[in-house]
Design a protein around this motif. Structure first.
Motif, PDB file in Angstrom:
ATOM      1  N   THR A  21       0.835  -1.211   0.000  1.00 20.62           N
ATOM      2  CA  THR A  21       0.000   0.000   0.000  1.00 20.62           C
ATOM      3  C   THR A  21       0.863   1.250   0.000  1.00 20.62           C
ATOM      4  O   THR A  21       0.596   2.202  -0.745  1.00 20.62           O
ATOM      5  N   ASP A  22       1.925   1.254   0.794  1.00 23.59           N
ATOM      6  CA  ASP A  22       2.792   2.423   0.895  1.00 23.59           C
ATOM      7  C   ASP A  22       3.414   2.804  -0.453  1.00 23.59           C
ATOM      8  O   ASP A  22       3.613   3.984  -0.734  1.00 23.59           O
ATOM      9  N   VAL A  23       3.754   1.815  -1.250  1.00 23.27           N
ATOM     10  CA  VAL A  23       4.474   2.095  -2.502  1.00 23.27           C
ATOM     11  C   VAL A  23       3.557   2.159  -3.719  1.00 23.27           C
ATOM     12  O   VAL A  23       4.022   2.293  -4.842  1.00 23.27           O
ATOM     13  N   GLY A  24       2.257   2.050  -3.500  1.00 23.55           N
ATOM     14  CA  GLY A  24       1.319   2.222  -4.605  1.00 23.55           C
ATOM     15  C   GLY A  24       1.011   0.965  -5.389  1.00 23.55           C
ATOM     16  O   GLY A  24       0.462   1.052  -6.499  1.00 23.55           O
ATOM     17  N   LEU A  25       1.341  -0.218  -4.835  1.00 28.78           N
ATOM     18  CA  LEU A  25       1.071  -1.459  -5.554  1.00 28.78           C
ATOM     19  C   LEU A  25      -0.185  -2.170  -5.051  1.00 28.78           C
ATOM     20  O   LEU A  25      -0.543  -3.233  -5.564  1.00 28.78           O
ATOM     21  N   GLY A  26      -0.830  -1.622  -4.043  1.00 25.57           N
ATOM     22  CA  GLY A  26      -2.160  -2.085  -3.658  1.00 25.57           C
ATOM     23  C   GLY A  26      -2.204  -3.307  -2.783  1.00 25.57           C
ATOM     24  O   GLY A  26      -2.676  -3.247  -1.648  1.00 25.57           O
ATOM     25  N   THR A  27      -1.724  -4.441  -3.264  1.00 29.67           N
ATOM     26  CA  THR A  27      -1.831  -5.690  -2.521  1.00 29.67           C
ATOM     27  C   THR A  27      -0.476  -6.375  -2.427  1.00 29.67           C
ATOM     28  O   THR A  27       0.414  -6.173  -3.260  1.00 29.67           O
ATOM     29  N   GLY A  28      -0.354  -7.227  -1.403  1.00 31.12           N
ATOM     30  CA  GLY A  28       0.864  -7.998  -1.262  1.00 31.12           C
ATOM     31  C   GLY A  28       1.114  -8.904  -2.457  1.00 31.12           C
ATOM     32  O   GLY A  28       2.257  -9.107  -2.863  1.00 31.12           O
ATOM     33  N   ALA A  29       0.046  -9.453  -3.017  1.00 31.39           N
ATOM     34  CA  ALA A  29       0.195 -10.327  -4.184  1.00 31.39           C
ATOM     35  C   ALA A  29       0.795  -9.565  -5.364  1.00 31.39           C
ATOM     36  O   ALA A  29       1.655 -10.087  -6.089  1.00 31.39           O
ATOM     37  N   ASN A  30       0.348  -8.330  -5.548  1.00 31.04           N
ATOM     38  CA  ASN A  30       0.874  -7.517  -6.638  1.00 31.04           C
ATOM     39  C   ASN A  30       2.345  -7.181  -6.406  1.00 31.04           C
ATOM     40  O   ASN A  30       3.173  -7.235  -7.326  1.00 31.04           O
ATOM     41  N   LEU A  31       2.682  -6.846  -5.148  1.00 26.78           N
ATOM     42  CA  LEU A  31       4.074  -6.564  -4.831  1.00 26.78           C
ATOM     43  C   LEU A  31       4.947  -7.795  -5.066  1.00 26.78           C
ATOM     44  O   LEU A  31       6.033  -7.709  -5.656  1.00 26.78           O
ATOM     45  N   ARG A  32       4.479  -8.954  -4.616  1.00 23.93           N
ATOM     46  CA  ARG A  32       5.266 -10.183  -4.802  1.00 23.93           C
ATOM     47  C   ARG A  32       5.476 -10.489  -6.284  1.00 23.93           C
ATOM     48  O   ARG A  32       6.563 -10.901  -6.696  1.00 23.93           O
ATOM     49  N   LEU A  33       4.434 -10.271  -7.083  1.00 18.63           N
ATOM     50  CA  LEU A  33       4.518 -10.540  -8.522  1.00 18.63           C
ATOM     51  C   LEU A  33       5.613  -9.702  -9.172  1.00 18.63           C
ATOM     52  O   LEU A  33       6.484 -10.227  -9.880  1.00 18.63           O
ATOM     53  N   HIS A  34       5.586  -8.389  -8.926  1.00 19.85           N
ATOM     54  CA  HIS A  34       6.549  -7.505  -9.582  1.00 19.85           C
ATOM     55  C   HIS A  34       7.933  -7.615  -8.950  1.00 19.85           C
ATOM     56  O   HIS A  34       8.950  -7.451  -9.639  1.00 19.85           O
TER      57      HIS A  34
END
Length: 306
Positions: A273-286
């Motif tokens: 959320t802090d970095v603008g990626l919304g969800t942990g799943a999205n962060l893990r993907l990228h």
């Protein structure tokens, strides 16, 4: 360092990897032999170590030097560089130091760069090297090369990021009053038939975006901030950075996530959320796509040492 060593090229790695309590490096200057080395631009250096220092070094920097297309490095230097690489040391050349690295034959078949003024000479002298004149630095794993002196800072910070993480690299950049991260794919300034270089046209926009990574950043938003059309912004942004605007934003978000993983106890979901990626799943993907690791593994690797 070789005869004719350029002052900036010598000083940059010494400053970035400076011997201090917060840095796990010991910096030594060495020449073909201990004693006086005649440098470029009216300076000379008194070095305490000879080539025996390469027998224990983990990273060997080769500063740029004068007349690289004319003078071969001494055979003893070439042999010492080959031996250091053979036992696992990384070899990093700044600017025209790439000529000495190429003289070892270790760059044959690999990408490399040097100062734009010498790229043709490097191709002519060492045709086996795949010379790229349009980048700031090239990382071939155990061998790295950079363009002109200022891009040596980018190369050194890149190495520091890989060794110690983003937070340590950013601290070093702040100490040097340098940009915290310019990608190796960003174009070095090469004179072209245009009215003026555009290398830093959108620097202010990038800085603006870095302070708003948690917000919605689209191509239209960035172009509006830069006061140009989205099409013009996208085209010129690629020329400056080597990335599309949204690729750059994604990498900036991943970099911020890396720093938060290193320096905080926030959960992956909170950091996303802090970095603008919304969800942990999205962060893990990228994170996996860009860094080939997971946020949790990255935190285990770097958090304890920061």
């Amino acid at each position: 360092m070789l005869e004719g060593a350029k002052p900036l090229d010598v000083g940059i790695p010494a400053q970035v990897f400076t011997t201090r309590a917060s840095m796990p490096y010991e910096v030594r200057l060495c020449g073909a032999a201990p004693g006086l080395v005649t440098g470029g631009d009216g300076l000379s250096y008194h070095v305490a170590d000879g080539l025996d220092a390469l027998e224990w070094a983990d990273i060997v920097f080769i500063p740029g030097y004068r007349f690289p297309g004319r003078d071969d490095p001494p055979p003893a230097v070439v042999d010492a560089l080959i031996a250091a690489h053979g036992r696992g040391a990384r070899l990093a050349a700044i600017s025209t130091g790439a000529f000495a690295l190429a003289a070892t034959g270790l760059l044959d078949g690999k990408r490399a760069t040097t100062h734009w003024h010498y790229t043709r000479a490097l191709v002519a002298r060492y045709p086996g090297v795949r010379v790229d004149e349009n980048v700031l630095f090239v990382d071939e794993g155990s061998m790295l090369t950079s363009a002109g002196a200022a891009s040596g800072i980018d190369l050194c910070l890149h190495i520091l990021r890989g060794d110690l993480g983003v937070a340590a690299s950013n601290r070093a950049a702040r100490r040097l009053v340098a940009a915290p991260y310019r990608s190796g794919g960003q174009a070095q300034y090469v004179p072209r038939s245009v009215p003026e270089p555009r290398g830093e046209q959108f620097a202010a926009t990038r800085q603006w975006a870095l302070h708003r990574l948690g917000e919605r950043l689209t191509l239209d938003v960035l172009a509006r901030q830069a006061a140009v059309s989205p099409r013009t912004f996208s085209r010129r942004f690629v020329d400056e950075t080597g990335y599309t605007p949204m690729q750059w934003v994604m990498r900036a978000r991943i970099d911020l996530a890396r720093e938060l993983l290193e320096r905080s106890q926030r959960s992956v979901e909170q950091i996303a959320t802090d970095v603008g990626l919304g969800t942990g799943a999205n962060l893990r993907l990228h994170f996996q796509r860009i860094l080939d690791t997971t946020p949790s593994q990255y935190r285990r690797t770097f958090a304890a040492g920061d």
